[in-house]
Motif scaffolding. Structure first.
Motif, PDB file in Angstrom:
ATOM      1  N   PRO A 104      27.175  79.409  95.068  1.00  0.00           N
ATOM      2  CA  PRO A 104      27.550  78.626  93.681  1.00  0.00           C
ATOM      3  C   PRO A 104      28.187  79.570  92.617  1.00  0.00           C
ATOM      4  N   ALA A 116      31.731  78.609  92.320  1.00  0.00           N
ATOM      5  CA  ALA A 116      32.098  77.110  92.544  1.00  0.00           C
ATOM      6  C   ALA A 116      32.626  76.481  91.072  1.00  0.00           C
ATOM      7  N   PRO A 117      33.359  75.288  91.400  1.00  0.00           N
ATOM      8  CA  PRO A 117      33.734  74.718  92.316  1.00  0.00           C
ATOM      9  C   PRO A 117      34.860  75.284  93.308  1.00  0.00           C
ATOM     10  N   TYR A 118      34.900  75.099  94.440  1.00  0.00           N
ATOM     11  CA  TYR A 118      36.121  75.248  95.190  1.00  0.00           C
ATOM     12  C   TYR A 118      37.158  74.302  95.734  1.00  0.00           C
ATOM     13  N   GLN A 128      29.605  71.951  96.063  1.00  0.00           N
ATOM     14  CA  GLN A 128      30.600  72.873  95.624  1.00  0.00           C
ATOM     15  C   GLN A 128      32.224  72.575  95.783  1.00  0.00           C
TER      16      GLN A 128
END
Length: 266
Positions: free
Chosen positions: A197, A200-202, A221
């Motif tokens: 995390p 993140a976000p991916y 995520q």
């Protein structure tokens, strides 16, 4: 879970159980292009041709010739990251077959890596973020890093501390070393079920596992508009199914089975 047709599923944000999709995921129909590759005379000849390939460049060119790699960008990246640096000594690195490494783990064949990269290519553009869960020997993480570049972020998460160390060592010897030193590429010891995390976000997430359930922590995520490719390893086998999960801008998820690939060699 609500079905739109036999190959797509639309889901909410809860844990995604794939139990109801097992038949589809384990035995989906081959796509036309893959079927052609598997029945191509050169593809079926296996090692009789492939054993003559002894460089990374030749491996990539052979895969392009047979239609396994269709993306120019993926070809460039796979040619730049030498597979031999990530394969144990004494094992032919350029053959089209999975490789057993330490801890009895299997590293997918080159065609599996090229397929994953092509499925995620639009989500691995410069400046984007990528997560590789179950990063293993670090090869695919290094490819991700090269695609997203120094302004992007590529993160590998591996549950075997010994593999984390060896993968970092391999990356340091590869063309992705500057990205590792610069901090845009990193590999971490951790529980892949909770993702990573911190970054993140991916835009792109890749997971390789025998698990049938996709943890909510992973899909949480994934960036809206992003894509997750789940490599499902069947227990006691090296057969792998790719599940592609796209997150819409409203946060809903679309799931499809891409295809199943066995141990056939080019």
């Amino acid at each position: 879970m609500e079905a739109s047709d036999s190959r797509h599923r639309h889901c909410g944000k809860d844990t995604l159980s794939l139990k109801s999709l097992c038949r589809l995921l384990y035995y989906p129909p081959f796509s036309g292009s893959l079927l052609r590759h598997r029945t191509h005379p050169d593809f079926l000849m296996g090692n009789s041709l492939f054993s003559a390939i002894n460089t990374n460049k030749a491996m990539v060119e052979y895969m392009q010739k047979n239609g396994v790699i269709r993306s120019k960008k993926v070809a460039e990246v796979m040619e730049t990251i030498d597979r031999a640096l990530f394969i144990p000594d004494g094992i032919e690195p350029y053959h089209s077959r999975p490789v057993m490494i330490q801890f009895d783990l299997i590293i997918p064949a080159p065609n599996m890596h090229s397929t994953c990269l092509q499925l995620l290519e639009e989500h691995l553009q410069p400046g984007m973020r990528a997560l590789d869960v179950g990063s293993g020997n670090g090869y695919l993480t290094a490819c991700f890093a090269l695609m997203v570049g120094p302004r992007g972020c590529a993160v590998g998460v591996e549950r075997m501390p010994g593999l984390v160390s060896s993968s970092v060592q391999s990356i340091q010897e590869s063309a992705a070393a500057p990205l590792l030193r610069g901090g845009s590429l990193s590999v971490h010891f951790g529980d892949g079920r909770v993702g990573w995390p911190q970054h993140a976000p991916y835009d792109a997430i890749h997971v390789i596992a025998e698990a049938r359930d996709i943890p909510k922590a992973i899909t949480d995520q994934l960036k809206p508009g992003g894509r997750l490719v789940w490599g499902l390893l069947l227990p006691g086998s090296i057969v792998e199914d790719f599940t592609v999960i796209d997150k819409k801008l409203d946060g809903s998820l679309t799931i499809r089975s891409e295809f199943s690939v066995g141990t056939c060699e080019f």
